[in-house]
Design an enzyme around this catalytic site. Structure first.
Site, short mmCIF file in Angstrom:
data_model
loop_
_atom_site.label_atom_id
_atom_site.label_comp_id
_atom_site.label_asym_id
_atom_site.label_seq_id
_atom_site.Cartn_x
_atom_site.Cartn_y
_atom_site.Cartn_z
N TYR A 1 -12.69 -19.32 90.09
CA TYR A 1 -14.01 -19.60 89.49
C TYR A 1 -13.85 -20.52 88.27
O TYR A 1 -14.56 -21.52 88.13
CB TYR A 1 -14.65 -18.27 89.09
CG TYR A 1 -16.02 -18.39 88.47
CD1 TYR A 1 -17.13 -18.75 89.23
CD2 TYR A 1 -16.23 -18.10 87.11
CE1 TYR A 1 -18.39 -18.83 88.66
CE2 TYR A 1 -17.48 -18.17 86.55
CZ TYR A 1 -18.57 -18.54 87.32
OH TYR A 1 -19.82 -18.61 86.75
N ASP B 1 -28.80 -25.24 101.95
CA ASP B 1 -27.47 -24.96 101.40
C ASP B 1 -27.03 -26.20 100.60
O ASP B 1 -27.04 -27.31 101.15
CB ASP B 1 -26.51 -24.67 102.56
CG ASP B 1 -25.14 -24.20 102.08
OD1 ASP B 1 -24.69 -24.63 101.01
OD2 ASP B 1 -24.53 -23.41 102.82
N ARG C 1 -21.71 -7.40 90.03
CA ARG C 1 -20.30 -7.58 89.66
C ARG C 1 -19.86 -6.52 88.66
O ARG C 1 -18.76 -6.00 88.73
CB ARG C 1 -20.08 -8.96 89.04
CG ARG C 1 -19.99 -10.09 90.03
CD ARG C 1 -19.40 -11.33 89.40
NE ARG C 1 -20.18 -11.88 88.32
CZ ARG C 1 -21.27 -12.61 88.47
NH1 ARG C 1 -21.72 -12.87 89.68
NH2 ARG C 1 -21.93 -13.09 87.45
#
Ligand code: NAD
Length: 248
Positions: free
Chosen positions: A149, A59, A190
């Site tokens: 974002y 990660d 999306r």
């Protein structure tokens, strides 16, 4: 041989989309090693049998893990910080937890990786290239339902300019790539769930500009150029304020 012959590279978000296309492009151009980092072990496995690739399930928010990675690979020349996530909602729908998470993945991850890999680039004496993933959703454009974002990607632009300014004299290049919508697996998801926002921008581009989405390979090819020695800082002169001046 190849435009990246001998380069040792790290690519995050390497399991799909732009990251995967860039791993493949770096290999095609003769990179000596590509360290492919992603949290998706299953998808990362598709790269495991390739020579000159080291896959690491990690990660990018795991600072200790990134530091350990830099110790395992102490001679990296190219760092492509591709990892990023999109949260799709208006500003008032955004929670503090989402704010912190997206800044962690999209921005603080670059704090971890640049802190970990830049010292070895500097001490190598050979310079290095850091490529950060931004987006057109940033200071460049306001996109519906992308305030969080866009804030993270605007921060990436500021971070990139600051790092470039601090280390350019030591032959470290730091650039940000700001694509418009790119046909990747996550974009396709999306598109189905988010008719209003991405599609507003997408339709504008499709109708008025290129007539199509960008492809992951096109972004990967730009990253090849930025990673290569075709783009050097040797032509830069500095004026009396220390500002790089690219006029020859
Ligand atoms: P994607 O969203 O299809 O895949 C992202 C990859 O990142 C996945 O393999 C995922 O497992 C990995 N990942 C997610 N969180 C991670 C973490 N914390 N640590 C390590 N890996 C992690 O990829 P994409 O659409 O190619 O997007 C890549 C980057 O490009 C992102 O930063 C995105 O914001 C940016 N971008 C994408 C587009 C687009 O339209 N697709 C446009 C502009 C910018």
């Amino acid at each position: 041989t190849g435009r990246l012959a001998g380069k040792r590279c790290v690519v995050t978000a390497a399991a799909q989309g732009i990251g995967l296309a860039t791993v493949e492009a770096f290999l095609r151009e003769g990179a000596a090693l590509v360290v492919a980092v992603d949290i998706n072990q299953e998808k990362l496995n598709q790269l495991a049998s390739q020579s000159r690739v080291a896959c690491r399930v990690l990660d990018v928010c795991d600072g200790a893990g990134i530091r350990a990675l830099a110790m395992e690979f102490p001679d990296i020349n190219v760092l492509f910080n591709c990892a990023g996530i999109v949260t799709n909602q208006t500003f008032l729908e955004t929670t503090e937890g989402e704010w912190d998470k997206d800044f962690d993945v999209n921005v603080k991850s670059m704090f971890h990786t640049i802190q970990a890999f830049l010292p070895q680039m500097l001490s190598s004496g050979d310079g290095g290239s850091i490529i950060n993933m931004g987006s057109v959703a940033s200071t460049l454009r306001g996109i519906p339902r992308r305030s969080l974002y866009g804030a993270t990607k605007a921060a990436v632009i500021g971070l990139t300019k600051g790092v470039a300014r601090d280390y350019i004299r030591q032959r470290i290049r730091c650039n940000v790539v700001c694509p418009s919508p790119v046909a990747t697996p996550s974009y396709n998801v999306r598109k189905q769930n988010d008719q209003d926002s991405d599609m507003d921008l997408c339709n504008h581009i499709v109708d008025n500009l290129t007539g199509r989405l960008a492809s992951a390979d096109e972004v990967a090819n730009l990253c090849v150029y930025l990673a290569s020695d075709e783009f050097t800082t040797t032509f830069l002169r500095f004026n009396s304020s220390g500002i790089a001046d690219s006029r020859r």
